[in-house]
Design an enzyme around this catalytic site. Structure first.
Site, short mmCIF file in Angstrom:
data_model
loop_
_atom_site.label_atom_id
_atom_site.label_comp_id
_atom_site.label_asym_id
_atom_site.label_seq_id
_atom_site.Cartn_x
_atom_site.Cartn_y
_atom_site.Cartn_z
N ARG A 22 3.52 6.42 4.89
CA ARG A 22 2.57 6.36 6.10
C ARG A 22 2.90 5.11 7.09
NH1 ARG A 22 -3.00 7.63 2.79
NH2 ARG A 22 -1.38 7.01 0.96
N GLY A 148 -10.36 7.15 -3.41
CA GLY A 148 -10.85 7.98 -4.36
C GLY A 148 -12.51 7.63 -4.33
N GLU A 169 -10.19 12.43 -5.74
CA GLU A 169 -9.18 11.60 -4.76
C GLU A 169 -9.40 12.80 -3.15
OE1 GLU A 169 -7.39 9.38 -4.97
OE2 GLU A 169 -7.96 9.01 -6.82
N ASN A 241 -2.13 1.61 3.89
CA ASN A 241 -1.28 2.79 3.94
C ASN A 241 -0.43 3.19 5.16
OD1 ASN A 241 -2.14 3.40 1.29
ND2 ASN A 241 -4.14 4.33 2.00
N ARG A 346 13.08 -27.33 17.40
CA ARG A 346 13.83 -26.34 16.62
C ARG A 346 14.07 -26.89 15.15
NH1 ARG A 346 18.41 -25.49 20.37
NH2 ARG A 346 19.07 -23.97 18.61
N LYS A 364 16.60 -30.45 18.43
CA LYS A 364 17.15 -29.82 17.53
C LYS A 364 18.05 -30.35 16.46
CE LYS A 364 21.07 -28.04 16.96
NZ LYS A 364 22.45 -27.42 16.97
N TYR A 379 17.06 -32.49 26.28
CA TYR A 379 17.62 -31.85 25.11
C TYR A 379 18.17 -33.08 24.10
CZ TYR A 379 20.32 -29.18 22.04
OH TYR A 379 20.78 -28.55 21.00
N ASN A 390 14.03 -45.60 24.72
CA ASN A 390 13.21 -44.99 25.88
C ASN A 390 14.43 -44.04 26.40
OD1 ASN A 390 11.32 -44.89 28.09
ND2 ASN A 390 13.20 -44.80 29.01
C1 UD1 Z 1 -5.01 5.18 -4.84
C2 UD1 Z 1 -6.30 5.64 -5.84
C3 UD1 Z 1 -7.47 5.90 -5.09
C4 UD1 Z 1 -7.85 4.43 -4.90
C5 UD1 Z 1 -6.87 3.81 -3.82
C6 UD1 Z 1 -7.27 2.40 -3.62
C7 UD1 Z 1 -4.91 7.39 -7.12
C8 UD1 Z 1 -4.32 8.58 -7.54
N1 UD1 Z 1 -5.65 7.04 -6.00
O1 UD1 Z 1 -4.97 5.96 -3.69
O2 UD1 Z 1 -8.57 6.39 -5.86
O3 UD1 Z 1 -9.03 4.75 -3.98
O4 UD1 Z 1 -5.50 3.75 -4.44
O5 UD1 Z 1 -6.48 1.60 -2.79
O6 UD1 Z 1 -4.35 6.19 -7.95
N2 UD1 Z 1 2.26 3.94 -6.36
C9 UD1 Z 1 3.53 4.03 -7.54
N3 UD1 Z 1 4.04 5.01 -7.96
C10 UD1 Z 1 3.74 6.46 -7.41
C11 UD1 Z 1 2.74 6.28 -6.53
C12 UD1 Z 1 2.05 5.11 -5.99
O7 UD1 Z 1 3.80 2.93 -7.83
O8 UD1 Z 1 4.40 7.24 -7.78
C13 UD1 Z 1 1.86 2.61 -6.09
C14 UD1 Z 1 1.80 2.70 -4.53
O9 UD1 Z 1 3.00 1.81 -4.28
C15 UD1 Z 1 0.60 1.89 -4.41
C16 UD1 Z 1 -0.31 2.40 -5.27
O10 UD1 Z 1 0.44 2.78 -6.40
O11 UD1 Z 1 0.92 0.41 -4.41
C17 UD1 Z 1 -1.34 3.18 -4.80
O12 UD1 Z 1 -0.55 4.57 -4.42
P1 UD1 Z 1 -1.17 5.05 -2.97
O13 UD1 Z 1 -0.46 6.31 -2.86
O14 UD1 Z 1 -1.26 3.95 -1.87
O15 UD1 Z 1 -2.53 5.54 -3.45
P2 UD1 Z 1 -3.67 5.75 -2.57
O16 UD1 Z 1 -3.69 7.13 -1.91
O17 UD1 Z 1 -4.08 4.82 -1.75
CA CA Z 2 -3.03 3.16 -1.02
#
Ligand code: UD1
Ligand code: CA
Length: 464
Positions: A22, A148, A169, A241, A346, A364, A379, A390
């Site tokens: 996103r 969530g 979610e 996001n 700079r 610089k 400069y 001066n």
């Molecule tokens: C998630 C939570 C949601 C919460 C929100 C808080 C879940 C299913 N949902 O939603 O309840 O309110 O965060 O901001 O957990 N990530 C991985 N691997 C993956 C998927 C995600 O490492 O396969 C990491 C992402 O990089 C991110 C974090 O997990 O840092 C959360 O993932 P994201 O997809 O942003 O979840 P949300 O939809 O925001």
């Molecule tokens: Ca998130």
């Protein structure tokens, strides 16, 4: 055990392996910045300040090299081969550990607004109950259509830590409730063995991912102690996001940072147009005028006047300096210096005590010695200018011959007449003088006087 103490047998897992699609960016989301600080550094600092000494960052195969270049050996790394959901990411994190710790804290990489204070409170709450399996840091009253939502086992009870029946979610909600709810911040404490046992059992959701948040309902159904701790304020829950949320988060951070420095004794005339990065420090009784940016690793001393309209990046400005409508990059400014309006330092410039650089002065990679003055359009590049010089209006170090850069040296107490061109490499000796309009192609001896085009020696002593 108090959360402010080092947490023994504990591990923090930061989830940073999502696609971040996103954001619509070629830059990995954890490396985007808010208040000049990479998003991934916020949870690292948060967990560290909560006493968690071992941190595992779960990265993707794509973003791991850049994240590792940024964080180095401050943390350990696990790779999640494909972004199959937050539960799969946690499983990857656990897989990188030699043994399962008693306490596991989990955070996302994209929630930089979560406060240490709230997280510590939630950690204290978690460790105070030996049977606790999962504690979720929630914000009780937040409009978060993409977050969530917490369903309490006892729906009437939302102002204290209490049992949770599920986290629902956004994708699984029949319709957006269109009003604030108790939301999941994405920061959790787990009993380590319970997490390790259950995280692999989470069913795949309709979206094809395994949700860490499914553990709330699973635990509740099994009669395990799963609790929401509503200790986060509403401004902590916002995640990043997309770019709109990045901007909104940066605005909240700016407000917090400015408030912090005001409470530390800094006057900020217009907070709305003052941008201070997270790593900047500012001394007492400094006044920040409107439209000013202090960014990167900048240090400002006490009693300075900065702005209006100044930009200072990765620089140190010592006490009692005035920087008006000027730009300073990667430079060092000693005490009692005045710069501007409309001057530009700079990189690699060192401005010593009591120097005055007035209007339209560009410097610089140069040292300007103490009490030297360059008042008007100059400069000075690749130069070493001694103390008490001066520098006349329109002086230029002609440091570039079309092929290479060359050094200019001006000795202490010299007088550089207006519109002097110093054709580098060249040295003007101590106490020497150049006449207005001189083009200096050869070294000038100490106390010598030169003038003309090219400049000729008029006398080897400037005492008449
Ligand atoms: C998630 C939570 C949601 C919460 C929100 C808080 C879940 C299913 N949902 O939603 O309840 O309110 O965060 O901001 O957990 N990530 C991985 N691997 C993956 C998927 C995600 O490492 O396969 C990491 C992402 O990089 C991110 C974090 O997990 O840092 C959360 O993932 P994201 O997809 O942003 O979840 P949300 O939809 O925001
Ligand atoms: Ca998130």
């Amino acid at each position: 055990m108090s959360a402010t103490q080092p947490q023994t047998d504990s591990v923090g897992i930061i989830l940073a392996a999502g696609h971040g699609s996103r954001m619509r960016s070629r830059i990995a989301k954890p490396l985007h910045t808010a208040a000049g600080k990479e998003l991934i550094r916020y949870p690292v600092d948060l967990l560290t300040e909560c006493g968690i000494q071992t941190i595992v960052v779960v990265a993707s195969p794509d973003n791991h090299p850049e994240i590792a270049a940024l964080l180095g050996d401050r943390v350990h790394y696990a790779i999640q081969p494909a972004a199959k959901g937050t539960a799969d990411a946690v499983a990857c994190g656990l897989g990188a550990l030699r043994s399962v710790p008693e306490l596991v804290m989990v955070t996302a990489a994209d929630t930089p607004l979560v406060r240490v204070k709230s997280t510590r409170r939630m950690l204290d709450e978690h460790v105070s109950r030996p049977d606790r399996r999962m504690t979720i840091l929630t914000a009780p009253d937040f409009f978060g259509p993409d977050l969530g939502h917490i369903e309490r086992a006892d729906p009437g009870d939302t102002d204290a830590a209490g049992p949770v029946s599920a986290i629902v979610e956004a994708a699984d909600r029949e319709s957006d409730p269109g009003r604030p709810a108790e939301v999941n911040t994405g920061v959790y404490c787990f009993n380590g063995p319970w997490l390790a046992e259950n995280v692999g059992r989470i069913p795949v959701s309709a979206s094809g991912e395994t949700y860490l948040t499914s553990l709330a309902e699973m635990g509740n159904k099994a009669g395990d102690d799963v609790v929401a701790a509503p200790f986060a304020w509403a401004d902590e829950a916002m995640g990043v996001n997309d770019r709109q949320q990045l901007s909104a988060v940066a605005t909240v951070l700016q407000d917090r940072i400015n408030s912090h420095w005001m409470l530390e004794g800094v006057t900020i005339i217009d907070s709305a147009t003052t941008y201070i990065d997270a790593d900047v420090t500012i001394g007492m009784d400094t006044v920040i005028q409107p439209n000013t940016m202090l960014s990167g690793q900048t240090v400002i001393g006490e009693g300075c006047e900065i702005g209006p309209n100044s930009v200072i990046r990765d620089s140190t400005v010592a006490d009692r300096c005035s920087i008006v409508a000027s730009t300073i990059e990667e430079s060092t400014v000693h005490t009692d210096v005045s710069i501007g309006p409309y001057s530009h330092l700079r990189p690699e410039s060192v401005i010593e005590r009591g120097v005055h650089l007035g209007n339209y002065v560009e410097v610089k990679n140069s040292r300007i010695g103490s009490s030297t003055a360059a008042g008007h359009f100059c400069y000075l590049g690749d130069a070493d200018i001694g103390a008490g010089v001066n520098v006349g209006a329109g002086t230029i170090t002609c440091n570039y011959d079309g092929v290479a850069k060359h050094q200019t040296t001006v000795g202490e107490g010299a007088f550089i007449g207006s519109d002097t061109m110093l054709i580098a490499p060249v040295t003007v000796g101590e106490g020497a003088l150049t006449g207005a309009g001189s083009v200096v192609t050869r070294d000038v001896p100490p106390a010598g006087r030169v003038a003309g085009v090219p400049a000729r020696l008029l006398s080897s002593s400037n005492e008449e």
